[in-house]
Design an enzyme around this catalytic site. Structure first.
Site, PDB file in Angstrom:
ATOM      1  N   GLY A   2      41.401  21.656  36.240  1.00  9.33           N
ATOM      2  CA  GLY A   2      42.458  21.690  35.231  1.00  9.33           C
ATOM      3  C   GLY A   2      43.674  22.428  35.737  1.00  9.33           C
ATOM      4  O   GLY A   2      43.666  23.038  36.804  1.00  9.33           O
ATOM      5  N   GLY A   4      46.900  25.088  34.371  1.00  7.00           N
ATOM      6  CA  GLY A   4      47.383  25.958  33.310  1.00  7.00           C
ATOM      7  C   GLY A   4      48.856  26.244  33.460  1.00  7.00           C
ATOM      8  O   GLY A   4      49.583  25.527  34.155  1.00  7.00           O
ATOM      9  N   PHE A   6      50.361  28.691  35.048  1.00 10.88           N
ATOM     10  CA  PHE A   6      50.830  29.186  36.341  1.00 10.88           C
ATOM     11  C   PHE A   6      49.916  28.814  37.510  1.00 10.88           C
ATOM     12  O   PHE A   6      49.951  29.475  38.543  1.00 10.88           O
ATOM     13  CB  PHE A   6      50.978  30.713  36.285  1.00 10.88           C
ATOM     14  CG  PHE A   6      52.006  31.172  35.299  1.00 10.88           C
ATOM     15  CD1 PHE A   6      53.354  30.978  35.538  1.00 10.88           C
ATOM     16  CD2 PHE A   6      51.629  31.797  34.123  1.00 10.88           C
ATOM     17  CE1 PHE A   6      54.311  31.401  34.627  1.00 10.88           C
ATOM     18  CE2 PHE A   6      52.576  32.218  33.210  1.00 10.88           C
ATOM     19  CZ  PHE A   6      53.926  32.020  33.458  1.00 10.88           C
ATOM     20  N   GLY A   7      49.112  27.796  37.365  1.00 15.27           N
ATOM     21  CA  GLY A   7      48.272  27.416  38.488  1.00 15.27           C
ATOM     22  C   GLY A   7      47.191  26.428  38.103  1.00 15.27           C
ATOM     23  O   GLY A   7      47.135  25.952  36.967  1.00 15.27           O
ATOM     24  N   VAL A   9      42.881  25.278  38.392  1.00  9.83           N
ATOM     25  CA  VAL A   9      41.534  25.843  38.413  1.00  9.83           C
ATOM     26  C   VAL A   9      40.610  24.858  39.117  1.00  9.83           C
ATOM     27  O   VAL A   9      40.576  23.677  38.775  1.00  9.83           O
ATOM     28  CB  VAL A   9      41.016  26.132  36.993  1.00  9.83           C
ATOM     29  CG1 VAL A   9      39.613  26.732  37.052  1.00  9.83           C
ATOM     30  CG2 VAL A   9      41.955  27.084  36.259  1.00  9.83           C
ATOM     31  N   LYS A  25      40.825  30.250  39.881  1.00  7.04           N
ATOM     32  CA  LYS A  25      42.175  30.014  39.374  1.00  7.04           C
ATOM     33  C   LYS A  25      43.169  30.398  40.457  1.00  7.04           C
ATOM     34  O   LYS A  25      43.319  31.571  40.804  1.00  7.04           O
ATOM     35  CB  LYS A  25      42.426  30.838  38.107  1.00  7.04           C
ATOM     36  CG  LYS A  25      43.807  30.638  37.502  1.00  7.04           C
ATOM     37  CD  LYS A  25      43.944  31.468  36.234  1.00  7.04           C
ATOM     38  CE  LYS A  25      45.312  31.309  35.602  1.00  7.04           C
ATOM     39  NZ  LYS A  25      45.434  32.111  34.360  1.00  7.04           N
ATOM     40  N   ASP A 130      48.006  33.430  23.691  1.00  4.81           N
ATOM     41  CA  ASP A 130      47.910  31.992  23.970  1.00  4.81           C
ATOM     42  C   ASP A 130      46.522  31.452  23.610  1.00  4.81           C
ATOM     43  O   ASP A 130      45.926  30.690  24.376  1.00  4.81           O
ATOM     44  CB  ASP A 130      48.224  31.719  25.444  1.00  4.81           C
ATOM     45  CG  ASP A 130      48.524  30.244  25.714  1.00  4.81           C
ATOM     46  OD1 ASP A 130      48.931  29.538  24.757  1.00  4.81           O
ATOM     47  OD2 ASP A 130      48.361  29.801  26.863  1.00  4.81           O
TER      48      ASP A 130
END
Length: 312
Positions: A2, A4, A6-7, A9, A25, A130
């Site tokens: 996946g 997110g 800022f990066g 996974v 991550k 979040d």
């Protein structure tokens, strides 16, 4: 696995001998705010330890084989993915979450927030900023773990701690409380709003950003209206009723003893979600009160279901 804020996974193996499966991550350092996000998450993970928070195994801050800066966080792997996948992804269509599983996930998530806000034993209150289904991970036993603290903020409770609460608007559209858009600082009440939206979403299987929500209509108002008109059965996830056979075949007996019991439980859960997601931060229910209400709802549901099963 996946992507997110800022990066990305990825799934990996940390120890070939022990075959320890992990989630890695990898922070995209070219994105603005990525390094700050990495440090924020490290700070939160340094202060916290709870059964309903995603466990970090290690953190890496070094250079890669090309001499570029490299930062990563290594987490315990959650074999059952996240709540968003279970709510919407076709890969879980044949084994959708039943009502009791959703109740347990709701309680687990609320307990994680309660710990972050008031019980992490570090004289600070941590605001997640979040909370959403994609950040609620599920392990082998379907126990929920809240993760992704890249946007988290600290609220000072003691002068001996660092105040890191000065932040811009944070979160994900649909889950961010309305006061953030008006310039308010992040708060525990903001997390509670996000939690309320997640709880309602679990019951109706509709995201707060669905196309139907426009011209003043949102997920909160949509469900509140159905509750007021006694039409919840028309808006909830149909898989919650007769989840073994009836709903899957498109046929539901809403008056069956089991479904009456389930609707009573669903109604209680939605009421908690609505209390959490009212517009005014001051009028939102406290997370401890939400946990108490959810636990009472679960206990009542199990007792009534036990009685029904006894006479079937």
């Amino acid at each position: 696995m996946g992507v997110g804020h800022f990066g990305s996974v990825s799934k990996g193996v940390l120890d070939l001998d022990k075959n320890t499966v992990v989630a890695v991550k990898i922070i995209s350092l070219d994105l603005k705010g990525a390094t700050k996000s990495f440090m924020a998450e490290c700070d939160v993970l340094r202060y916290t330890r709870h059964r309903n928070l995603l466990k970090v195994i290690t953190a890496c801050s070094s250079t890669d084989f090309h001499g570029n800066d490299f930062k990563a966080l290594v987490y315990e792997f959650m074999s059952n993915g996240n709540l968003q996948q279970w709510t919407y992804n076709d890969q879980h269509a044949e084994r959708a979450l039943n009502l009791l599983q959703r109740v347990n996930i709701a309680i687990d998530t609320a307990c994680a927030l309660d710990y972050l806000h008031d019980n992490c034993n570090c004289n600070i209150s941590i605001v997640h900023c979040d909370l959403k289904p994609a950040n609620i991970l599920l392990d082998n036993n379907m126990v929920a773990h809240v993760g992704d603290f890249g946007l988290a903020g600290f609220h000072l409770l003691s002068s001996s701690c660092i105040n890191n609460s000065s932040v811009a608007i944070k979160g994900t559209i649909g889950y961010t409380p309305p006061e953030y858009g008006l310039g308010s600082r992040v708060s525990k009440e903001g997390d509670i709003y996000s939690y309320g939206i997640v709880l309602i979403e679990m019951m109706v299987a509709k995201p707060p950003t669905a196309g139907m929500f426009k011209e003043g209509l949102d997920l909160h108002k949509y469900v509140k209206k159905a509750l007021f008109k006694n039409q919840l059965s028309k808006v909830i996830d149909p898989r919650l009723l007769d989840d073994c056979n009836g709903a899957r075949n498109g046929v539901q007996d809403e008056n069956s003893a089991a479904n009456v019991c389930k609707m009573k439980c669903i109604k209680s859960l939605i009421k908690v979600g609505l209390k959490c997601s009212v517009d005014s931060p001051q009028n939102r229910i406290k997370i401890k009160d939400a946990i108490n209400d959810l636990q009472d709802t679960k206990d009542t549901f199990l007792k009534e279901l036990c009685i029904i099963n006894r006479y079937m």
